[in-house]
Design a protein around this motif. Structure first.
Motif, PDB file in Angstrom:
ATOM      1  N   LEU A 292     -44.174 -52.617   2.232  1.00 40.03           N
ATOM      2  CA  LEU A 292     -42.759 -52.967   2.521  1.00 40.03           C
ATOM      3  C   LEU A 292     -42.660 -54.314   3.318  1.00 40.03           C
ATOM      4  N   PHE A 293     -43.519 -54.373   4.214  1.00 39.97           N
ATOM      5  CA  PHE A 293     -43.701 -55.598   5.241  1.00 39.97           C
ATOM      6  C   PHE A 293     -44.773 -56.552   5.002  1.00 39.97           C
ATOM      7  N   LEU A 294     -45.835 -55.971   4.513  1.00 37.01           N
ATOM      8  CA  LEU A 294     -47.262 -56.793   4.152  1.00 37.01           C
ATOM      9  C   LEU A 294     -47.586 -56.691   2.869  1.00 37.01           C
ATOM     10  N   PRO A 295     -47.926 -57.855   2.117  1.00 34.42           N
ATOM     11  CA  PRO A 295     -48.392 -57.947   0.886  1.00 34.42           C
ATOM     12  C   PRO A 295     -49.963 -57.409   1.043  1.00 34.42           C
ATOM     13  N   LEU A 296     -49.973 -55.975   0.261  1.00 36.07           N
ATOM     14  CA  LEU A 296     -51.599 -55.459   0.452  1.00 36.07           C
ATOM     15  C   LEU A 296     -52.206 -55.538  -1.017  1.00 36.07           C
ATOM     16  N   SER A 297     -53.413 -55.746  -0.849  1.00 32.67           N
ATOM     17  CA  SER A 297     -54.159 -55.889  -1.934  1.00 32.67           C
ATOM     18  C   SER A 297     -54.338 -54.454  -2.714  1.00 32.67           C
ATOM     19  N   THR A 298     -54.624 -54.529  -4.078  1.00 35.24           N
ATOM     20  CA  THR A 298     -54.803 -53.095  -4.600  1.00 35.24           C
ATOM     21  C   THR A 298     -55.972 -52.336  -3.918  1.00 35.24           C
ATOM     22  N   ASP A 299     -57.002 -52.986  -3.579  1.00 34.06           N
ATOM     23  CA  ASP A 299     -58.278 -52.439  -2.886  1.00 34.06           C
ATOM     24  C   ASP A 299     -57.670 -51.652  -1.511  1.00 34.06           C
ATOM     25  N   GLU A 300     -56.855 -52.338  -0.748  1.00 33.35           N
ATOM     26  CA  GLU A 300     -56.342 -52.007   0.510  1.00 33.35           C
ATOM     27  C   GLU A 300     -55.280 -50.752   0.323  1.00 33.35           C
ATOM     28  N   VAL A 301     -54.569 -50.658  -0.707  1.00 34.93           N
ATOM     29  CA  VAL A 301     -53.802 -49.686  -0.948  1.00 34.93           C
ATOM     30  C   VAL A 301     -54.840 -48.470  -1.267  1.00 34.93           C
ATOM     31  N   LEU A 302     -55.499 -48.683  -2.291  1.00 45.82           N
ATOM     32  CA  LEU A 302     -56.447 -47.616  -2.586  1.00 45.82           C
ATOM     33  C   LEU A 302     -57.177 -46.844  -1.533  1.00 45.82           C
ATOM     34  N   LEU A 303     -57.500 -47.834  -0.629  1.00 45.42           N
ATOM     35  CA  LEU A 303     -58.443 -47.245   0.513  1.00 45.42           C
ATOM     36  C   LEU A 303     -57.601 -46.486   1.366  1.00 45.42           C
ATOM     37  N   LEU A 304     -56.373 -46.933   1.842  1.00 52.55           N
ATOM     38  CA  LEU A 304     -55.310 -46.227   2.472  1.00 52.55           C
ATOM     39  C   LEU A 304     -54.857 -44.928   1.921  1.00 52.55           C
ATOM     40  N   ARG A 305     -54.716 -44.855   0.674  1.00 50.78           N
ATOM     41  CA  ARG A 305     -54.429 -43.603  -0.202  1.00 50.78           C
ATOM     42  C   ARG A 305     -55.506 -42.608  -0.157  1.00 50.78           C
ATOM     43  N   CYS A 306     -56.922 -43.305  -0.267  1.00 47.81           N
ATOM     44  CA  CYS A 306     -58.076 -42.361  -0.139  1.00 47.81           C
ATOM     45  C   CYS A 306     -58.020 -41.523   1.128  1.00 47.81           C
ATOM     46  N   VAL A 307     -57.502 -42.083   2.153  1.00 44.90           N
ATOM     47  CA  VAL A 307     -57.484 -41.602   3.757  1.00 44.90           C
ATOM     48  C   VAL A 307     -56.881 -40.074   3.643  1.00 44.90           C
ATOM     49  N   ARG A 308     -55.948 -39.764   2.678  1.00 42.38           N
ATOM     50  CA  ARG A 308     -55.408 -38.613   2.469  1.00 42.38           C
ATOM     51  C   ARG A 308     -56.370 -37.550   2.174  1.00 42.38           C
ATOM     52  N   LEU A 309     -57.483 -38.003   1.834  1.00 37.14           N
ATOM     53  CA  LEU A 309     -58.612 -36.840   1.666  1.00 37.14           C
ATOM     54  C   LEU A 309     -58.743 -36.058   3.141  1.00 37.14           C
ATOM     55  N   PHE A 310     -58.590 -36.839   4.067  1.00 40.69           N
ATOM     56  CA  PHE A 310     -58.903 -36.034   5.353  1.00 40.69           C
ATOM     57  C   PHE A 310     -57.973 -35.063   5.865  1.00 40.69           C
ATOM     58  N   LYS A 311     -56.579 -35.160   5.116  1.00 38.76           N
ATOM     59  CA  LYS A 311     -55.750 -34.341   5.447  1.00 38.76           C
ATOM     60  C   LYS A 311     -56.039 -32.782   5.078  1.00 38.76           C
ATOM     61  N   LEU A 312     -57.060 -32.991   4.219  1.00 41.21           N
ATOM     62  CA  LEU A 312     -57.835 -31.483   3.472  1.00 41.21           C
ATOM     63  C   LEU A 312     -58.430 -30.593   4.794  1.00 41.21           C
ATOM     64  N   LEU A 313     -58.908 -31.591   5.861  1.00 42.67           N
ATOM     65  CA  LEU A 313     -59.799 -31.004   6.681  1.00 42.67           C
ATOM     66  C   LEU A 313     -59.049 -29.804   7.377  1.00 42.67           C
ATOM     67  N   ARG A 314     -57.576 -30.003   7.574  1.00 38.36           N
ATOM     68  CA  ARG A 314     -56.912 -28.973   8.220  1.00 38.36           C
ATOM     69  C   ARG A 314     -57.199 -27.523   7.591  1.00 38.36           C
ATOM     70  N   TYR A 315     -57.452 -27.694   6.394  1.00 38.02           N
ATOM     71  CA  TYR A 315     -57.531 -26.335   5.469  1.00 38.02           C
ATOM     72  C   TYR A 315     -58.784 -25.339   5.703  1.00 38.02           C
ATOM     73  N   PHE A 316     -59.422 -26.234   6.605  1.00 39.62           N
ATOM     74  CA  PHE A 316     -60.749 -25.363   6.694  1.00 39.62           C
ATOM     75  C   PHE A 316     -61.226 -25.393   8.210  1.00 39.62           C
ATOM     76  N   SER A 317     -61.071 -24.075   8.641  1.00 32.62           N
ATOM     77  CA  SER A 317     -61.453 -23.934   9.912  1.00 32.62           C
ATOM     78  C   SER A 317     -62.898 -24.264  10.534  1.00 32.62           C
ATOM     79  N   ALA A 318     -63.630 -24.421   9.416  1.00 33.26           N
ATOM     80  CA  ALA A 318     -65.131 -24.757   9.894  1.00 33.26           C
ATOM     81  C   ALA A 318     -65.235 -25.900  10.347  1.00 33.26           C
ATOM     82  N   PHE A 319     -64.369 -27.122   9.850  1.00 32.53           N
ATOM     83  CA  PHE A 319     -64.347 -28.417  10.649  1.00 32.53           C
ATOM     84  C   PHE A 319     -64.192 -28.365  11.947  1.00 32.53           C
ATOM     85  N   ASP A 320     -63.355 -27.130  12.549  1.00 34.26           N
ATOM     86  CA  ASP A 320     -63.229 -27.256  13.957  1.00 34.26           C
ATOM     87  C   ASP A 320     -64.471 -26.930  14.673  1.00 34.26           C
ATOM     88  N   THR A 321     -65.274 -25.991  14.067  1.00 37.84           N
ATOM     89  CA  THR A 321     -66.386 -25.742  14.564  1.00 37.84           C
ATOM     90  C   THR A 321     -67.470 -26.750  14.574  1.00 37.84           C
TER      91      THR A 321
END
Ligand code: CMP
Length: 386
Positions: free
Chosen positions: A114-143
């Motif tokens: 909304l505020f900064l013009p982002l390139s498609t690569d930057e948007v893609l990278l930011l969207r892929c950060v969402r993968l890390f949200k999956l870590l919450r579902y696996f308690s083994a990552f806490d270990t």
């Protein structure tokens, strides 16, 4: 609904209620769809055909993740660790936690755009950060996080050693090969590529030493690399094993402390018994003890239900009770067959440990003997003699 109830839903995790599981399921599905969309849309053909749908998916996903983020920040004060308790500082502290940063990054692409013009690569990278949200579902990552934290000193030492080795190898290779291959070994930074590929034993083969001394040294570097680069893996594996042992001990401790027979024992004696008892599970319908067998140990029923098949009438045993003790105390064959009526969690005490425990704890022995007398009396048919 108050914030505390909301916390139980939002942070319910694997032990949460049905609504908590539903909440996790909705977020999980949203993450998967959003990531699949981001990946598929890197293909120009798909992007051309379904670009409109992709925007809609992105809008819904950001909406869901924004609500989720706000909820998590709101309820953070009820986290079981007291660290987020303060209504303002606690929430700010939560916002600075790694998972909260990942949650924020998951909704950033649209808000930043909304505020900064982002390139498609930057948007893609930011969207892929969402993968890390999956870590919450696996308690083994806490270990894993705990293991890395516990082993950080040896890991750092191994990394430093690897860094030193890498620099040394690149420098020596540069000295030996610079004249023959100035393009690839002309400077230490250039030789670093060969160094890292060799030390990690990846060996792409795009850069190889050509002088006899360089080749000899190259072989040495590979052997060194095999030993050195295996070190962190070894440290992590040992750390994992240690952490699992610790967790098993805690789980066993809780199980032992729940057995009424051991309830009144002091902590240090429970710790001794934890080492002797072996946790095991049996499926419904499985025979745990066969009548007439030679006794090799006794069982404590932590969870589930078993049935003792007596001639008079079967007897049901509930959690907290024990069985298989008669044969050990009376040094006689098993007096009855015992079957699991439901899935059972048991603690197994083998004969040698039983004898040692009885020799050490007179009070435990007399309690068990009293139970044996009572059970033996109930085994006799009504009106039967001694
Ligand atoms: P054991 O004889 O070693 O193997 C069969 C087990 O069934 C026995 O030990 C007791 O633990 C249990 N058992 C036998 N009779 C009874 C009873 N009357 N009530 C409860 N449990 C019993």
């Amino acid at each position: 609904m108050d914030l505390k109830q909301l916390h139980a839903i939002v942070e319910g995790g694997p032990h949460g209620s049905f609504v908590a599981h539903l909440f996790d399921a909705v977020i999980g599905v949203a993450i998967l769809i959003a990531i699949a969309d981001a990946i598929v849309m890197t293909d120009p053909e798909w992007a051309g055909a379904y670009g409109g749908w992709s925007q809609l998916i992105e809008l819904i996903a950001v909406g869901v993740f924004t609500v989720e983020y706000c909820l998590r920040v709101c309820v953070a004060v009820y986290d079981h660790r007291a660290r987020y308790r303060h209504s303002l500082w606690g929430r700010l502290k939560y916002m600075a936690s790694p998972m909260a940063i990942v949650d924020l990054a998951a909704i950033l692409p649209i808000f930043v755009a909304l505020f900064l013009p982002l390139s498609t690569d930057e948007v893609l990278l930011l969207r892929c950060v969402r993968l890390f949200k999956l870590l919450r579902y696996f308690s083994a990552f806490d270990t894993l996080a705990i293991v890395i934290r516990n082993e950080r000193a040896p890991l750092m030492a191994a990394m430093t050693l690897m860094g030193i080795l890498l620099m040394m190898i690149a420098t020596i290779a540069h000295i030996l090969e610079k004249n023959a291959q100035p393009e690839t070994f002309g400077s230490v930074p250039r030789a670093l590529w060969w160094g890292i590929v060799t030390l990690t034993t990846v060996g792409y083969g795009d850069v190889v030493p050509v002088t006899p001394l360089g080749r000899l040294f190259g072989g040495l570097a590979v052997v060194l690399g095999m030993g050195m680069f295996a070190l962190p893996a070894g440290i992590l594996a040992t750390g994992f094993a240690e952490e699992m042992r610790r967790r098993n001990f805690t789980a066993s401790w809780n199980m032992v402390a729940r057995v009424p027979l051991f309830e009144r024992l002091p902590a240090f004696q429970i710790a001794e018994i934890v080492d002797l008892l072996e946790p095991l599970t049996v499926e419904r319908g499985e025979t745990i003890i066969h009548e007439g067998d030679t006794p090799d140990g006794m069982y404590f029923l932590v969870d589930g239900q078993v049935r003792v098949l007596l001639a008079s009438a079967p007897i049901r045993l509930d959690p907290g009770t024990f069985f298989g003790e008669m044969g050990l105390i009376e040094q006689a064959p098993r007096s009855a067959t015992v079957i699991a009526q439901r899935f059972c969690q048991l603690l197994w005490l083998q004969r040698a440990h039983f004898d040692a425990l009885m020799a050490q704890h007179e009070d435990l022995k007399s309690t068990i003997e009293a139970v044996v007398r009572d059970r033996r009396a109930r085994q006799r048919p009504p009106g039967g003699g001694a």
